[in-house]
Design a protein around this motif. Structure first.
Motif, PDB file in Angstrom:
ATOM      1  N   ALA A  84       0.825  -1.207   0.000  1.00  0.00           N
ATOM      2  CA  ALA A  84       0.000   0.000   0.000  1.00  0.00           C
ATOM      3  C   ALA A  84       0.860   1.259   0.000  1.00  0.00           C
ATOM      4  O   ALA A  84       0.557   2.230  -0.693  1.00  0.00           O
ATOM      5  CB  ALA A  84      -0.938  -0.003   1.213  1.00  0.00           C
ATOM      6  N   GLY A  85       1.944   1.227   0.762  1.00  0.00           N
ATOM      7  CA  GLY A  85       2.836   2.387   0.818  1.00  0.00           C
ATOM      8  C   GLY A  85       3.501   2.670  -0.514  1.00  0.00           C
ATOM      9  O   GLY A  85       3.624   3.823  -0.931  1.00  0.00           O
ATOM     10  N   LEU A  86       3.944   1.628  -1.202  1.00  0.00           N
ATOM     11  CA  LEU A  86       4.568   1.813  -2.518  1.00  0.00           C
ATOM     12  C   LEU A  86       3.553   2.312  -3.551  1.00  0.00           C
ATOM     13  O   LEU A  86       3.857   3.180  -4.371  1.00  0.00           O
ATOM     14  CB  LEU A  86       5.222   0.522  -2.994  1.00  0.00           C
ATOM     15  CG  LEU A  86       6.472   0.078  -2.230  1.00  0.00           C
ATOM     16  CD1 LEU A  86       6.959  -1.286  -2.716  1.00  0.00           C
ATOM     17  CD2 LEU A  86       7.581   1.111  -2.339  1.00  0.00           C
ATOM     18  N   LEU A  87       2.345   1.759  -3.498  1.00  0.00           N
ATOM     19  CA  LEU A  87       1.307   2.185  -4.439  1.00  0.00           C
ATOM     20  C   LEU A  87       0.865   3.633  -4.194  1.00  0.00           C
ATOM     21  O   LEU A  87       0.549   4.352  -5.141  1.00  0.00           O
ATOM     22  CB  LEU A  87       0.091   1.256  -4.361  1.00  0.00           C
ATOM     23  CG  LEU A  87       0.299  -0.157  -4.900  1.00  0.00           C
ATOM     24  CD1 LEU A  87      -0.924  -1.023  -4.620  1.00  0.00           C
ATOM     25  CD2 LEU A  87       0.609  -0.130  -6.397  1.00  0.00           C
ATOM     26  N   ALA A  88       0.868   4.056  -2.931  1.00  0.00           N
ATOM     27  CA  ALA A  88       0.402   5.404  -2.590  1.00  0.00           C
ATOM     28  C   ALA A  88       1.520   6.446  -2.644  1.00  0.00           C
ATOM     29  O   ALA A  88       1.246   7.636  -2.585  1.00  0.00           O
ATOM     30  CB  ALA A  88      -0.206   5.393  -1.185  1.00  0.00           C
ATOM     31  N   ASN A  89       2.748   5.998  -2.791  1.00  0.00           N
ATOM     32  CA  ASN A  89       3.886   6.926  -2.758  1.00  0.00           C
ATOM     33  C   ASN A  89       3.912   7.815  -3.997  1.00  0.00           C
ATOM     34  O   ASN A  89       3.978   7.339  -5.118  1.00  0.00           O
ATOM     35  CB  ASN A  89       5.197   6.139  -2.654  1.00  0.00           C
ATOM     36  CG  ASN A  89       6.413   7.023  -2.574  1.00  0.00           C
ATOM     37  OD1 ASN A  89       6.308   8.227  -2.349  1.00  0.00           O
ATOM     38  ND2 ASN A  89       7.571   6.428  -2.759  1.00  0.00           N
ATOM     39  N   THR A  90       3.886   9.108  -3.748  1.00  0.00           N
ATOM     40  CA  THR A  90       3.995  10.084  -4.835  1.00  0.00           C
ATOM     41  C   THR A  90       5.199  11.001  -4.635  1.00  0.00           C
ATOM     42  O   THR A  90       5.338  11.994  -5.335  1.00  0.00           O
ATOM     43  CB  THR A  90       2.723  10.950  -4.907  1.00  0.00           C
ATOM     44  OG1 THR A  90       2.549  11.628  -3.657  1.00  0.00           O
ATOM     45  CG2 THR A  90       1.498  10.115  -5.225  1.00  0.00           C
ATOM     46  N   ARG A  91       6.068  10.661  -3.684  1.00  0.00           N
ATOM     47  CA  ARG A  91       7.172  11.551  -3.326  1.00  0.00           C
ATOM     48  C   ARG A  91       8.556  10.908  -3.484  1.00  0.00           C
ATOM     49  O   ARG A  91       9.512  11.353  -2.860  1.00  0.00           O
ATOM     50  CB  ARG A  91       6.998  12.038  -1.900  1.00  0.00           C
ATOM     51  CG  ARG A  91       5.700  12.806  -1.690  1.00  0.00           C
ATOM     52  CD  ARG A  91       5.613  13.339  -0.292  1.00  0.00           C
ATOM     53  NE  ARG A  91       4.338  13.931  -0.013  1.00  0.00           N
ATOM     54  CZ  ARG A  91       4.083  15.233  -0.062  1.00  0.00           C
ATOM     55  NH1 ARG A  91       5.031  16.063  -0.391  1.00  0.00           N
ATOM     56  NH2 ARG A  91       2.884  15.686   0.216  1.00  0.00           N
ATOM     57  N   GLY A  92       8.663   9.859  -4.265  1.00  0.00           N
ATOM     58  CA  GLY A  92       9.958   9.232  -4.494  1.00  0.00           C
ATOM     59  C   GLY A  92      10.554   8.638  -3.234  1.00  0.00           C
ATOM     60  O   GLY A  92       9.845   8.050  -2.424  1.00  0.00           O
ATOM     61  N   LEU A  93      11.870   8.808  -3.062  1.00  0.00           N
ATOM     62  CA  LEU A  93      12.550   8.244  -1.890  1.00  0.00           C
ATOM     63  C   LEU A  93      12.010   8.806  -0.583  1.00  0.00           C
ATOM     64  O   LEU A  93      11.915   8.087   0.418  1.00  0.00           O
ATOM     65  CB  LEU A  93      14.059   8.488  -1.985  1.00  0.00           C
ATOM     66  CG  LEU A  93      14.792   7.711  -3.083  1.00  0.00           C
ATOM     67  CD1 LEU A  93      16.260   8.117  -3.136  1.00  0.00           C
ATOM     68  CD2 LEU A  93      14.666   6.214  -2.865  1.00  0.00           C
ATOM     69  N   VAL A  94      11.640  10.069  -0.581  1.00  0.00           N
ATOM     70  CA  VAL A  94      11.085  10.688   0.625  1.00  0.00           C
ATOM     71  C   VAL A  94       9.806   9.964   1.047  1.00  0.00           C
ATOM     72  O   VAL A  94       9.578   9.714   2.227  1.00  0.00           O
ATOM     73  CB  VAL A  94      10.812  12.197   0.397  1.00  0.00           C
ATOM     74  CG1 VAL A  94      10.029  12.805   1.546  1.00  0.00           C
ATOM     75  CG2 VAL A  94      12.117  12.942   0.173  1.00  0.00           C
ATOM     76  N   GLY A  95       8.992   9.574   0.087  1.00  0.00           N
ATOM     77  CA  GLY A  95       7.746   8.878   0.365  1.00  0.00           C
ATOM     78  C   GLY A  95       7.928   7.480   0.921  1.00  0.00           C
ATOM     79  O   GLY A  95       6.971   6.875   1.412  1.00  0.00           O
ATOM     80  N   LEU A  96       9.151   6.972   0.848  1.00  0.00           N
ATOM     81  CA  LEU A  96       9.419   5.648   1.422  1.00  0.00           C
ATOM     82  C   LEU A  96       9.649   5.711   2.938  1.00  0.00           C
ATOM     83  O   LEU A  96       9.575   4.689   3.618  1.00  0.00           O
ATOM     84  CB  LEU A  96      10.626   5.013   0.737  1.00  0.00           C
ATOM     85  CG  LEU A  96      10.439   4.697  -0.743  1.00  0.00           C
ATOM     86  CD1 LEU A  96      11.720   4.095  -1.324  1.00  0.00           C
ATOM     87  CD2 LEU A  96       9.261   3.759  -0.963  1.00  0.00           C
ATOM     88  N   LEU A  97       9.923   6.904   3.468  1.00  0.00           N
ATOM     89  CA  LEU A  97      10.169   7.023   4.912  1.00  0.00           C
ATOM     90  C   LEU A  97       8.977   6.573   5.767  1.00  0.00           C
ATOM     91  O   LEU A  97       9.182   5.844   6.744  1.00  0.00           O
ATOM     92  CB  LEU A  97      10.603   8.447   5.276  1.00  0.00           C
ATOM     93  CG  LEU A  97      12.048   8.786   4.915  1.00  0.00           C
ATOM     94  CD1 LEU A  97      12.317  10.271   5.131  1.00  0.00           C
ATOM     95  CD2 LEU A  97      13.019   7.949   5.718  1.00  0.00           C
ATOM     96  N   PRO A  98       7.731   6.955   5.438  1.00  0.00           N
ATOM     97  CA  PRO A  98       6.616   6.438   6.244  1.00  0.00           C
ATOM     98  C   PRO A  98       6.491   4.917   6.152  1.00  0.00           C
ATOM     99  O   PRO A  98       6.141   4.264   7.135  1.00  0.00           O
ATOM    100  CB  PRO A  98       5.372   7.107   5.655  1.00  0.00           C
ATOM    101  CG  PRO A  98       5.852   8.207   4.813  1.00  0.00           C
ATOM    102  CD  PRO A  98       7.271   7.903   4.431  1.00  0.00           C
ATOM    103  N   VAL A  99       6.799   4.376   4.984  1.00  0.00           N
ATOM    104  CA  VAL A  99       6.753   2.920   4.817  1.00  0.00           C
ATOM    105  C   VAL A  99       7.813   2.270   5.699  1.00  0.00           C
ATOM    106  O   VAL A  99       7.529   1.322   6.436  1.00  0.00           O
ATOM    107  CB  VAL A  99       6.940   2.528   3.334  1.00  0.00           C
ATOM    108  CG1 VAL A  99       6.973   1.015   3.168  1.00  0.00           C
ATOM    109  CG2 VAL A  99       5.849   3.151   2.465  1.00  0.00           C
ATOM    110  N   LEU A 100       9.036   2.792   5.653  1.00  0.00           N
ATOM    111  CA  LEU A 100      10.125   2.263   6.479  1.00  0.00           C
ATOM    112  C   LEU A 100       9.795   2.382   7.962  1.00  0.00           C
ATOM    113  O   LEU A 100       9.978   1.421   8.731  1.00  0.00           O
ATOM    114  CB  LEU A 100      11.431   3.005   6.158  1.00  0.00           C
ATOM    115  CG  LEU A 100      12.659   2.596   6.951  1.00  0.00           C
ATOM    116  CD1 LEU A 100      13.002   1.130   6.712  1.00  0.00           C
ATOM    117  CD2 LEU A 100      13.842   3.479   6.575  1.00  0.00           C
ATOM    118  N   ALA A 101       9.297   3.539   8.374  1.00  0.00           N
ATOM    119  CA  ALA A 101       8.959   3.750   9.787  1.00  0.00           C
ATOM    120  C   ALA A 101       7.872   2.773  10.233  1.00  0.00           C
ATOM    121  O   ALA A 101       7.962   2.186  11.324  1.00  0.00           O
ATOM    122  CB  ALA A 101       8.491   5.192  10.000  1.00  0.00           C
TER     123      ALA A 101
END
Length: 177
Positions: A84-101
């Protein structure tokens, strides 16, 4: 934007509460309320990746608080968060931080035992969210999470000192026996 900041403020109060309560169930119930409020606030900030991971985090925290968090449930939450995080990510690497957290804390929720480990996991999680918040210019959440980080750090230091002094007293008592 104002509504999002107001919701973020109340969410931060629940996160602070989770850093000072003693029972694991209370920690995760406070975090359930915090994530639910932040998920709604994310709508006002236009943060789809944040909202997605926060909804999953809220549900996860409720499951943990109710004592139903098994390894298969943890694995399901990790997979859902990543997809879900990858599909909803619109901010590139920055958008992966919530997924990682969220993945970090989801795994820790299953494996951690005890108050100290829980508070340390909260520390890592909040630190990742602070970085994300600053990078997306959500200064309200970044500042409130920074305060939460300080409160959590103080709680960790106090707990560490308490455990350390408790060990010394136990050792001293055993020497006299």
């Amino acid at each position: 934007m104002i509504i999002g900041n107001i919701l973020s403020f109340f969410a931060a109060l629940f996160m602070v509460a989770s850093c000072v309560v003693k029972r694991k169930q209370a920690v995760f119930f406070c975090q359930f309320l915090e994530c639910a409020l932040l998920a709604v606030a994310s709508v006002f900030f236009g943060s789809l990746a944040g909202m997605t991971t926060l909804v999953l985090s809220a549900v996860r925290n409720l499951v943990v608080a109710k004592g139903r968090y098994t390894k298969p449930v943890m694995v399901a939450f990790v997979i859902l968060t990543i997809v879900a995080g990858l599909l909803a990510n619109t901010r590139g690497l920055v958008g992966l931080l919530p997924v990682l957290a969220t993945v970090e804390y989801t795994i820790c929720c299953h494996y951690i035992e005890g108050e100290m480990a829980t508070k340390c996991s909260i520390f890592v999680n909040v630190l990742l969210w602070i970085v994300y918040s600053f990078l997306i210019c959500d200064f309200s959440t970044a500042i409130s999470d920074s305060i939460v980080l300080v409160v959590d750090t103080v709680a960790i230091v106090r707990l560490w000192r308490s455990e350390r002094s408790g060990c010394r007293r136990e050792g001293a008592a055993e020497e006299h026996i």
